[in-house]
Design an enzyme around this catalytic site. Structure first.
Site, PDB file in Angstrom:
ATOM      1  N   ASP A  63       0.880  -1.163   0.000  1.00 62.24           N
ATOM      2  CA  ASP A  63       0.000   0.000   0.000  1.00 62.24           C
ATOM      3  C   ASP A  63       0.928   1.226   0.000  1.00 62.24           C
ATOM      4  OD1 ASP A  63      -2.339   1.590   0.361  1.00 62.24           O
ATOM      5  OD2 ASP A  63      -1.825   1.748   2.492  1.00 62.24           O
ATOM      6  N   LEU A  64       0.398   2.356  -0.412  1.00 64.64           N
ATOM      7  CA  LEU A  64       1.230   3.568  -0.481  1.00 64.64           C
ATOM      8  C   LEU A  64       1.010   4.475   0.737  1.00 64.64           C
ATOM      9  CD1 LEU A  64       3.099   5.495  -2.146  1.00 64.64           C
ATOM     10  CD2 LEU A  64       1.019   6.385  -3.207  1.00 64.64           C
ATOM     11  N   ASP A  65      -0.225   5.029   0.819  1.00 65.06           N
ATOM     12  CA  ASP A  65      -0.522   5.998   1.879  1.00 65.06           C
ATOM     13  C   ASP A  65      -0.517   5.308   3.247  1.00 65.06           C
ATOM     14  OD1 ASP A  65      -1.087   8.202   0.073  1.00 65.06           O
ATOM     15  OD2 ASP A  65      -2.930   7.172  -0.446  1.00 65.06           O
ATOM     16  N   THR A  83       0.318  10.468   4.155  1.00 66.93           N
ATOM     17  CA  THR A  83      -0.522  11.465   3.471  1.00 66.93           C
ATOM     18  C   THR A  83      -1.887  11.614   4.138  1.00 66.93           C
ATOM     19  OG1 THR A  83      -1.276   9.692   2.063  1.00 66.93           O
ATOM     20  CG2 THR A  83       0.472  11.080   1.165  1.00 66.93           C
ATOM     21  N   LYS A 100      -9.387   5.775   5.614  1.00 65.58           N
ATOM     22  CA  LYS A 100      -8.111   5.210   5.164  1.00 65.58           C
ATOM     23  C   LYS A 100      -8.348   4.016   4.247  1.00 65.58           C
ATOM     24  CE  LYS A 100      -5.048   6.620   8.886  1.00 65.58           C
ATOM     25  NZ  LYS A 100      -4.299   6.196  10.066  1.00 65.58           N
ATOM     26  N   SER A 157      -2.246   0.425  -4.332  1.00 65.24           N
ATOM     27  CA  SER A 157      -2.912   1.540  -3.646  1.00 65.24           C
ATOM     28  C   SER A 157      -4.244   1.858  -4.299  1.00 65.24           C
ATOM     29  CB  SER A 157      -2.011   2.779  -3.712  1.00 65.24           C
ATOM     30  OG  SER A 157      -2.698   3.912  -3.241  1.00 65.24           O
ATOM     31  N   ALA A 158      -5.170   2.364  -3.490  1.00 69.58           N
ATOM     32  CA  ALA A 158      -6.468   2.820  -4.021  1.00 69.58           C
ATOM     33  C   ALA A 158      -6.344   4.214  -4.630  1.00 69.58           C
ATOM     34  CB  ALA A 158      -7.485   2.851  -2.885  1.00 69.58           C
ATOM     35  N   LYS A 177     -11.163  -1.344  -1.611  1.00 71.39           N
ATOM     36  CA  LYS A 177     -10.871  -2.140  -0.422  1.00 71.39           C
ATOM     37  C   LYS A 177     -12.038  -1.956   0.528  1.00 71.39           C
ATOM     38  CE  LYS A 177      -5.993  -1.115  -1.185  1.00 71.39           C
ATOM     39  NZ  LYS A 177      -4.781  -0.412  -0.749  1.00 71.39           N
ATOM     40  N   GLU A 186      -0.120  -3.238   4.558  1.00 71.71           N
ATOM     41  CA  GLU A 186      -1.195  -2.233   4.632  1.00 71.71           C
ATOM     42  C   GLU A 186      -1.254  -1.565   5.998  1.00 71.71           C
ATOM     43  OE1 GLU A 186      -3.763  -0.702   3.467  1.00 71.71           O
ATOM     44  OE2 GLU A 186      -4.069  -1.541   1.471  1.00 71.71           O
ATOM     45  N   ASP A 187      -1.734  -0.331   6.025  1.00 74.42           N
ATOM     46  CA  ASP A 187      -1.920   0.359   7.310  1.00 74.42           C
ATOM     47  C   ASP A 187      -3.395   0.519   7.684  1.00 74.42           C
ATOM     48  OD1 ASP A 187      -2.348   2.285   5.191  1.00 74.42           O
ATOM     49  OD2 ASP A 187      -2.539   3.757   6.805  1.00 74.42           O
TER      50      ASP A 187
HETATM   51  C1  BG6 Z   1      -5.899   5.614  -0.114  1.00 70.35           C
HETATM   52  C2  BG6 Z   1      -6.084   6.548   1.062  1.00 70.35           C
HETATM   53  O1  BG6 Z   1      -4.582   5.190  -0.195  1.00 70.35           O
HETATM   54  O2  BG6 Z   1      -6.247   6.280  -1.332  1.00 70.35           O
HETATM   55  C3  BG6 Z   1      -7.506   7.095   1.077  1.00 70.35           C
HETATM   56  O3  BG6 Z   1      -5.819   5.836   2.254  1.00 70.35           O
HETATM   57  C4  BG6 Z   1      -7.810   7.758  -0.247  1.00 70.35           C
HETATM   58  O4  BG6 Z   1      -7.646   7.988   2.144  1.00 70.35           O
HETATM   59  C5  BG6 Z   1      -7.587   6.760  -1.381  1.00 70.35           C
HETATM   60  O5  BG6 Z   1      -9.149   8.222  -0.284  1.00 70.35           O
HETATM   61  C6  BG6 Z   1      -7.835   7.371  -2.751  1.00 70.35           C
HETATM   62  O6  BG6 Z   1      -6.847   8.336  -2.977  1.00 70.35           O
HETATM   63  P1  BG6 Z   1      -6.859   9.424  -4.119  1.00 70.35           P
HETATM   64  O7  BG6 Z   1      -5.443   9.959  -4.065  1.00 70.35           O
HETATM   65  O8  BG6 Z   1      -7.155   8.726  -5.421  1.00 70.35           O
HETATM   66  O9  BG6 Z   1      -7.880  10.437  -3.790  1.00 70.35           O
HETATM   67 MG    MG Z   2      -2.969   3.125   3.393  1.00 73.91          MG
END
Ligand code: BG6
Ligand code: MG
Length: 224
Positions: A11-13, A19, A47, A118-119, A148, A172-173
């Site tokens: 996962d990224l964030d 972030t 998240k 990542s999402a 997710k 993942e966090d």
């Molecule tokens: C996830 C975050 O990685 O990405 C979420 O934890 C976020 O908070 C989701 O809504 C989508 O991100 P983005 O950058 O496409 O708005």
């Molecule tokens: Mg995350």
């Protein structure tokens, strides 16, 4: 008995970089325009959840889910994202979480495929800001995939490498993120609070605290 691990999906964030504050500040910025006060408890709930679904959750909580058309909802998420991107200005390799480069190097040295699961649609932009795109063999495109906790993002990475899910692990966090990994049939590694991520197979408080002895047993398929 588990199998030797061939791919790790990150996962990224919240794992590679932080972030969450910026995401939440941007949601608060939008919420204010909508006459909504966003409680701090919402930060955890959003998240790992896609942009549009996050908006739906916020609107639903305030009984406003039927106040906007789909087109208007997309426009609202655009406002949020524009603000979010402004908050990310100045992100550099200094924003990479401690221990991440060591882990990426370790996995590369052990010939493990690395994927980003990542999402976030901002992933390519953030990877470029952090200058770590070169480590990843594959970046899952979240567009068109169920959010997710559905396993889609993780399954897509396994399919890309033609691997069975018991030879992949996810890191993942988020609560929803760990559920997504578990739902995919992969072993889940949580980064964060053990009580919040109690459904993860293994939890480390942050990437810098990863126990490499234990992690090696996971990679070798000797864990559990
Ligand atoms: C996830 C975050 O990685 O990405 C979420 O934890 C976020 O908070 C989701 O809504 C989508 O991100 P983005 O950058 O496409 O708005
Ligand atoms: Mg995350």
């Amino acid at each position: 008995m588990s199998k030797k691990i061939k791919c790790v999906i990150f996962d990224l964030d919240g794992v590679i970089t932080e972030t969450s504050d910026q995401h939440f500040e941007a949601w608060q910025h939008l919420a204010k325009q909508l006459g909504i006060t966003l409680e701090p408890s919402f930060e955890e709930k959003l998240k790992g959840i896609s942009r549009l679904e996050s908006l739906e959750i916020i609107l639903k909580e305030h009984n406003k889910q039927d106040d906007y058309t789909d087109k208007e909802k997309t426009e609202l998420t655009d406002i949020k994202n524009e603000y979010y991107r402004k908050l990310l200005q100045g992100f550099t390799e200094k924003n990479i979480n401690q221990g991440v480069i060591r882990l990426l190097e370790y996995l590369k040295t052990n010939n493990i495929f690395l994927a980003l699961g990542s999402a976030s649609k901002n992933s390519p932009f953030i990877l470029e800001a952090l200058q770590i795109g070169q480590y990843f063999d594959y970046i899952v495109n979240p567009v068109g995939k169920r959010s997710k906790p559905a396993p889609d993002i993780f399954l897509d990475a396994a399919q890309h490498f033609n691997l069975s899910t018991d030879t992949c692990i996810g890191i993942e966090d988020a609560v929803a993120g760990i559920s997504a990994i578990n739902n995919s049939g992969m072993l889940s590694i949580g980064i964060g609070d053990k009580t919040i991520l109690s459904h993860a197979d293994v939890v480390y408080q942050d990437v810098a605290h990863l126990d490499y002895n234990e992690f090696k047993t996971i990679l070798d398929g000797e864990y559990l």
